[in-house]
Design a protein around this motif. Structure first.
Motif: not given
Length: 261
Positions: A236-260
């Motif tokens: 769960a803590f690993i998932l939390l890291q994805m939630c905090w900063w890992g999404i910055n590196y996800l293709p789905s978040a590039q140019g789409m997420s307002i949280h990056t």
């Protein structure tokens, strides 16, 4: 107060934190250890306040700025746990984690312009970020506990009920803060964009992380082999890291997420 001054404050605060964690292992060193650790947190908080004034906005917009709060809350929570349970090792681990994040900020500063986009100029901005940073720090301490308990259990060593209860308490409090963070974020989103939830990548990972910790809280009372629960807590803590900063590196978040960041 400018970002270049950070290293001076950070090094002094870190020295206080390290001295406190080391002194906690000495005989009759509890009070001096607590005093040193709190002093370090006071120095670090003074820098955050000065930076806040200099920027003219809350220092919470960039990844580097959120790391400031994470570095502040980690040793503070470690000290609180030490006061409550006298766990010497937890002070050492939270101090180590905090110093690592401090070093990352020294060598990779990420403070940008003073301006905030209109959506961030909201009364929800500060409490939302602070609540999440407290939750992240609590869950980091819980993950350290889980690793320790998993090690004991996997080597057939006895586990003190006090240790297990302390870990559970950290997760319970952290889960409450996570929940508050999600609720505040939803209310903020409704105010800013007209919808409580849009399944933005950040929101999706926040929901997944929240459910993982909820699963742990349920499993702890119903699963006989607690080793699985400790492993779940680490996952769960690993998932939390994805939630905090890992999404910055996800293709789905590039140019789409307002949280990056």
């Amino acid at each position: 107060m400018i970002w270049e001054s950070f290293a001076y404050f950070a090094v002094v605060a870190s020295l206080f934190w390290v001295a406190g964690s080391l002194l906690s292992y000495s005989e009759k060193g509890d009070r001096p250890a607590i005093a040193l650790s709190i002093a370090g947190s006071g120095i670090f908080l003074a820098y955050i306040i000065c930076l806040w004034i200099a920027l003219g906005r809350p220092p919470m917009r960039t990844m580097g700025e959120t790391r400031l709060w994470y570095s502040f809350f980690l040793p503070l929570i470690g000290t609180i746990i030490f006061i409550a349970y006298r766990y010497k090792w937890i002070m050492s681990f939270t101090t180590l984690l905090s110093v690592v994040f401090v070093c990352v900020n020294i060598f990779k500063p990420e403070i940008h312009s003073q301006n905030l986009m209109p959506a961030l100029q909201s009364p929800w901005f500060v409490p939302h970020v602070i609540v999440y940073m407290i939750a992240y720090a609590l869950m980091a301490a819980a993950a350290i506990f889980a690793g320790y308990l998993w090690y004991l259990d996997s080597n057939d060593r006895p586990i003190n009920k006090k240790d297990s209860d302390a870990c559970y308490a950290l997760v319970s409090i952290g889960f409450a803060f996570l929940t508050m963070g999600i609720v505040m974020g939803a209310l903020w989103a409704k105010e800013a964009w007209g919808d409580y939830w849009t399944w933005d990548p950040k929101e999706t990972w926040a929901a997944v992380t929240w459910m993982a910790y909820l699963l742990y809280l349920h499993a702890r009372k119903h699963v006989k082999d607690q080793q699985y629960c400790y492993a779940l807590l680490i996952f769960a803590f690993i998932l939390l890291q994805m939630c905090w900063w890992g999404i910055n590196y996800l293709p789905s978040a590039q140019g789409m997420s307002i949280h990056t960041y």
